[in-house]
Design a protein around this motif. Structure first.
Motif, PDB file in Angstrom:
ATOM      1  N   HIS A 135       0.824  -1.218   0.000  1.00 25.16           N
ATOM      2  CA  HIS A 135       0.000   0.000   0.000  1.00 25.16           C
ATOM      3  C   HIS A 135       0.850   1.256   0.000  1.00 25.16           C
ATOM      4  O   HIS A 135       0.586   2.208  -0.745  1.00 25.16           O
ATOM      5  N   GLY A 136       1.837   1.324   0.891  1.00 24.64           N
ATOM      6  CA  GLY A 136       2.790   2.426   0.865  1.00 24.64           C
ATOM      7  C   GLY A 136       2.578   3.528   1.873  1.00 24.64           C
ATOM      8  O   GLY A 136       3.483   4.327   2.109  1.00 24.64           O
ATOM      9  N   ASP A 137       1.383   3.625   2.480  1.00 26.68           N
ATOM     10  CA  ASP A 137       1.109   4.788   3.329  1.00 26.68           C
ATOM     11  C   ASP A 137       0.276   4.397   4.550  1.00 26.68           C
ATOM     12  O   ASP A 137      -0.902   4.749   4.646  1.00 26.68           O
ATOM     13  N   SER A 138       0.911   3.680   5.485  1.00 32.47           N
ATOM     14  CA  SER A 138       0.286   3.328   6.761  1.00 32.47           C
ATOM     15  C   SER A 138      -1.157   2.853   6.585  1.00 32.47           C
ATOM     16  O   SER A 138      -2.099   3.468   7.080  1.00 32.47           O
ATOM     17  N   PRO A 139      -1.359   1.730   5.899  1.00 31.45           N
ATOM     18  CA  PRO A 139      -2.731   1.321   5.579  1.00 31.45           C
ATOM     19  C   PRO A 139      -3.647   1.080   6.769  1.00 31.45           C
ATOM     20  O   PRO A 139      -4.866   1.295   6.635  1.00 31.45           O
ATOM     21  N   PRO A 140      -3.167   0.652   7.968  1.00 31.68           N
ATOM     22  CA  PRO A 140      -4.132   0.518   9.068  1.00 31.68           C
ATOM     23  C   PRO A 140      -4.835   1.831   9.414  1.00 31.68           C
ATOM     24  O   PRO A 140      -5.943   1.818   9.961  1.00 31.68           O
ATOM     25  N   ALA A 141      -4.188   2.952   9.096  1.00 34.29           N
ATOM     26  CA  ALA A 141      -4.813   4.261   9.325  1.00 34.29           C
ATOM     27  C   ALA A 141      -5.599   4.739   8.110  1.00 34.29           C
ATOM     28  O   ALA A 141      -6.207   5.812   8.156  1.00 34.29           O
ATOM     29  N   ASN A 142      -5.579   3.966   7.035  1.00 36.23           N
ATOM     30  CA  ASN A 142      -6.267   4.351   5.807  1.00 36.23           C
ATOM     31  C   ASN A 142      -7.313   3.320   5.413  1.00 36.23           C
ATOM     32  O   ASN A 142      -7.463   2.983   4.240  1.00 36.23           O
ATOM     33  N   ILE A 143      -8.015   2.817   6.413  1.00 36.22           N
ATOM     34  CA  ILE A 143      -9.171   1.956   6.167  1.00 36.22           C
ATOM     35  C   ILE A 143     -10.416   2.782   6.421  1.00 36.22           C
ATOM     36  O   ILE A 143     -10.585   3.381   7.488  1.00 36.22           O
ATOM     37  N   PHE A 144     -11.258   2.841   5.417  1.00 40.05           N
ATOM     38  CA  PHE A 144     -12.457   3.680   5.456  1.00 40.05           C
ATOM     39  C   PHE A 144     -13.627   2.874   5.998  1.00 40.05           C
ATOM     40  O   PHE A 144     -13.921   1.778   5.505  1.00 40.05           O
ATOM     41  N   SER A 145     -14.279   3.407   7.005  1.00 40.55           N
ATOM     42  CA  SER A 145     -15.440   2.727   7.594  1.00 40.55           C
ATOM     43  C   SER A 145     -16.696   3.113   6.826  1.00 40.55           C
ATOM     44  O   SER A 145     -17.320   4.143   7.088  1.00 40.55           O
ATOM     45  N   GLY A 146     -17.066   2.299   5.875  1.00 44.20           N
ATOM     46  CA  GLY A 146     -18.286   2.528   5.120  1.00 44.20           C
ATOM     47  C   GLY A 146     -19.474   1.907   5.828  1.00 44.20           C
ATOM     48  O   GLY A 146     -19.323   0.993   6.650  1.00 44.20           O
ATOM     49  N   VAL A 147     -20.659   2.386   5.511  1.00 41.89           N
ATOM     50  CA  VAL A 147     -21.853   1.838   6.166  1.00 41.89           C
ATOM     51  C   VAL A 147     -22.054   0.371   5.802  1.00 41.89           C
ATOM     52  O   VAL A 147     -22.691  -0.378   6.553  1.00 41.89           O
ATOM     53  N   PRO A 180       9.148  -4.384   0.875  1.00 41.72           N
ATOM     54  CA  PRO A 180       8.841  -5.426   1.857  1.00 41.72           C
ATOM     55  C   PRO A 180       7.528  -5.108   2.548  1.00 41.72           C
ATOM     56  O   PRO A 180       7.166  -3.929   2.708  1.00 41.72           O
ATOM     57  N   VAL A 181       6.815  -6.127   3.001  1.00 41.25           N
ATOM     58  CA  VAL A 181       5.532  -5.868   3.660  1.00 41.25           C
ATOM     59  C   VAL A 181       5.717  -5.025   4.923  1.00 41.25           C
ATOM     60  O   VAL A 181       4.804  -4.309   5.349  1.00 41.25           O
ATOM     61  N   GLU A 182       6.910  -5.070   5.501  1.00 43.09           N
ATOM     62  CA  GLU A 182       7.181  -4.277   6.703  1.00 43.09           C
ATOM     63  C   GLU A 182       6.961  -2.793   6.471  1.00 43.09           C
ATOM     64  O   GLU A 182       6.638  -2.057   7.424  1.00 43.09           O
ATOM     65  N   TRP A 183       7.109  -2.336   5.231  1.00 42.30           N
ATOM     66  CA  TRP A 183       6.936  -0.904   4.963  1.00 42.30           C
ATOM     67  C   TRP A 183       5.563  -0.414   5.423  1.00 42.30           C
ATOM     68  O   TRP A 183       5.433   0.711   5.927  1.00 42.30           O
ATOM     69  N   ASP A 184       4.557  -1.247   5.287  1.00 43.86           N
ATOM     70  CA  ASP A 184       3.196  -0.832   5.633  1.00 43.86           C
ATOM     71  C   ASP A 184       2.933  -0.831   7.137  1.00 43.86           C
ATOM     72  O   ASP A 184       1.866  -0.407   7.578  1.00 43.86           O
ATOM     73  N   PHE A 230      14.732  -1.138   9.892  1.00 38.69           N
ATOM     74  CA  PHE A 230      15.087  -0.315   8.729  1.00 38.69           C
ATOM     75  C   PHE A 230      13.933   0.595   8.313  1.00 38.69           C
ATOM     76  O   PHE A 230      14.100   1.810   8.169  1.00 38.69           O
ATOM     77  N   VAL A 231      12.727   0.029   8.148  1.00 42.99           N
ATOM     78  CA  VAL A 231      11.618   0.859   7.671  1.00 42.99           C
ATOM     79  C   VAL A 231      11.196   1.864   8.738  1.00 42.99           C
ATOM     80  O   VAL A 231      10.763   2.971   8.412  1.00 42.99           O
ATOM     81  N   ASN A 232      11.325   1.491  10.014  1.00 43.71           N
ATOM     82  CA  ASN A 232      11.017   2.456  11.062  1.00 43.71           C
ATOM     83  C   ASN A 232      11.974   3.645  11.013  1.00 43.71           C
ATOM     84  O   ASN A 232      11.568   4.802  11.186  1.00 43.71           O
ATOM     85  N   ALA A 233      13.253   3.359  10.786  1.00 43.04           N
ATOM     86  CA  ALA A 233      14.237   4.438  10.714  1.00 43.04           C
ATOM     87  C   ALA A 233      13.974   5.349   9.515  1.00 43.04           C
ATOM     88  O   ALA A 233      14.031   6.580   9.624  1.00 43.04           O
ATOM     89  N   VAL A 234      13.675   4.747   8.365  1.00 45.88           N
ATOM     90  CA  VAL A 234      13.375   5.564   7.185  1.00 45.88           C
ATOM     91  C   VAL A 234      12.081   6.335   7.402  1.00 45.88           C
ATOM     92  O   VAL A 234      11.980   7.519   7.038  1.00 45.88           O
ATOM     93  N   GLY A 235      11.087   5.695   8.014  1.00 46.12           N
ATOM     94  CA  GLY A 235       9.827   6.387   8.284  1.00 46.12           C
ATOM     95  C   GLY A 235      10.018   7.596   9.176  1.00 46.12           C
ATOM     96  O   GLY A 235       9.393   8.644   8.962  1.00 46.12           O
TER      97      GLY A 235
END
Length: 325
Positions: free
Chosen positions: A210-222, A237-241, A272-277
């Motif tokens: 996904h590339g951009d913190s997907p747990p924070a980018n889940i939309f709660s639709g009705v 790597p999946v760790e990026w998300d 690694f991804v935490n440091a880059v983030g």
């Protein structure tokens, strides 16, 4: 420096984005009588009512970005989400009422999405969200399109922004900037080069993420939760998300990974991804003049970064990244 935008200037910027979206929507044949702003932060998101279409217009961008680079990212986002939607993955899909292409108008590049009614009473459950990101990764593995390695890190902009901060002592302390520059010199080769990454982290598979913190980018639709906002979709790597989300959400993701027959998160790749983030958070300070509220959002992240090991603790005594243990 006194170059921070005022609330009045931000309101005018949003109004200009809405005008561009309304004009573009009408040119595409949509009926637009009541444009309603749903969100205004990095992008202005506007419902082009009564049409069931939402336009998203990026308005806060790194100074290295231009319309063409924004449009290229948007094309990848539209292609990935259309591919996922066609295979039944629960995403907010591109609108079927207009061509599925970015539209440039009045200095903006915008995309058009299907309007989904939000369940405003639902509180986000980030642990549950993190667990179902493994489902998303499983769905994305076979995406056939071309994605660049770690383009979500935007190394060109990150490097340019850190250089810009050398002229902005009002945004960052000199000691903090010195650390950020030294960390970036250490980590940059692994961000820019897939080969360098794979040499340091052998055996770590790469895939569309996904590339951009997907747990924070889940939309709660009705009608249910939907994955959304794939603007930074990338190969990595999946760790990026899961960068910078902490042990609780990492454990939740691992539960979803086991359920999908996928590997657990790797401790060193996470470092690694935490440091880059964290470096991306520091570099994002350069956007504060465009979006003054960012200072409040980023200050806790910078405070946390100061407590973290240099470059994620991955640096060997000789100054090189040591890689996996």
């Amino acid at each position: 420096m006194n170059d921070f935008m005022t609330p009045q200037q931000i309101a005018r910027r949003a109004a200009a984005a809405v005008d561009a979206a309304v004009g573009a929507g009408r040119d595409l044949g949509l009926t637009v009588n009541d444009a309603t702003v749903l969100h205004d932060l990095f992008s202005v998101v506007v419902h082009l009512a009564p049409s069931p279409v939402v336009a998203r217009i990026p308005v806060v961008l790194p100074h290295t970005s231009d319309l063409d680079s924004v449009t290229r990212r948007q094309r990848s986002e539209l292609d990935v989400t259309r591919w996922l939607a066609d295979r039944g993955t629960p995403v907010i899909p591109p609108s079927p009422l207009v061509p599925r292409e970015p539209v440039q108008r009045d200095g903006h590049s915008m995309t058009f999405w299907e309007f989904v009614e939000e369940d405003r009473a639902k509180e986000p459950d980030y642990a549950a969200n993190a667990e179902i990101i493994a489902d998303l990764h499983a769905a994305m593995r076979d995406y056939p399109g071309r994605l660049s390695f770690l383009s979500a890190a935007d190394p060109q902009s990150l490097a340019a922004d850190l250089a810009t901060l050398e002229e902005r002592p009002d945004l960052i302390e000199p000691a903090d900037l010195d650390r950020a520059l030294r960390e970036w010199r250490t980590l940059e080769p692994l961000v820019r080069s897939r080969t360098a990454f794979e040499q340091v982290f052998p055996g770590i598979d790469l895939q569309p993420v996904h590339g951009d913190s997907p747990p924070a980018n889940i939309f709660s639709g009705v009608a249910g939760d939907l994955y959304s906002d794939f603007e930074l979709v990338t190969l990595g790597p999946v760790e990026w998300d899961l960068a910078a989300l902490g042990p609780e959400l990492e454990s939740a993701y691992d539960r979803g990974a086991r359920r999908n027959g996928m590997r657990a998160l790797d401790e060193d790749v996470l470092a690694f991804v935490n440091a880059v983030g964290m470096l991306r958070a520091v570099a994002t300070l350069t956007l504060a003049p465009q979006l003054p509220a960012l200072v409040g959002y980023l200050t806790p992240a910078v405070d946390q970064w100061r407590t973290m090991p240099f470059a994620g603790g991955l640096v060997s005594p000789d100054g090189t990244v040591r890689g996996r243990r």
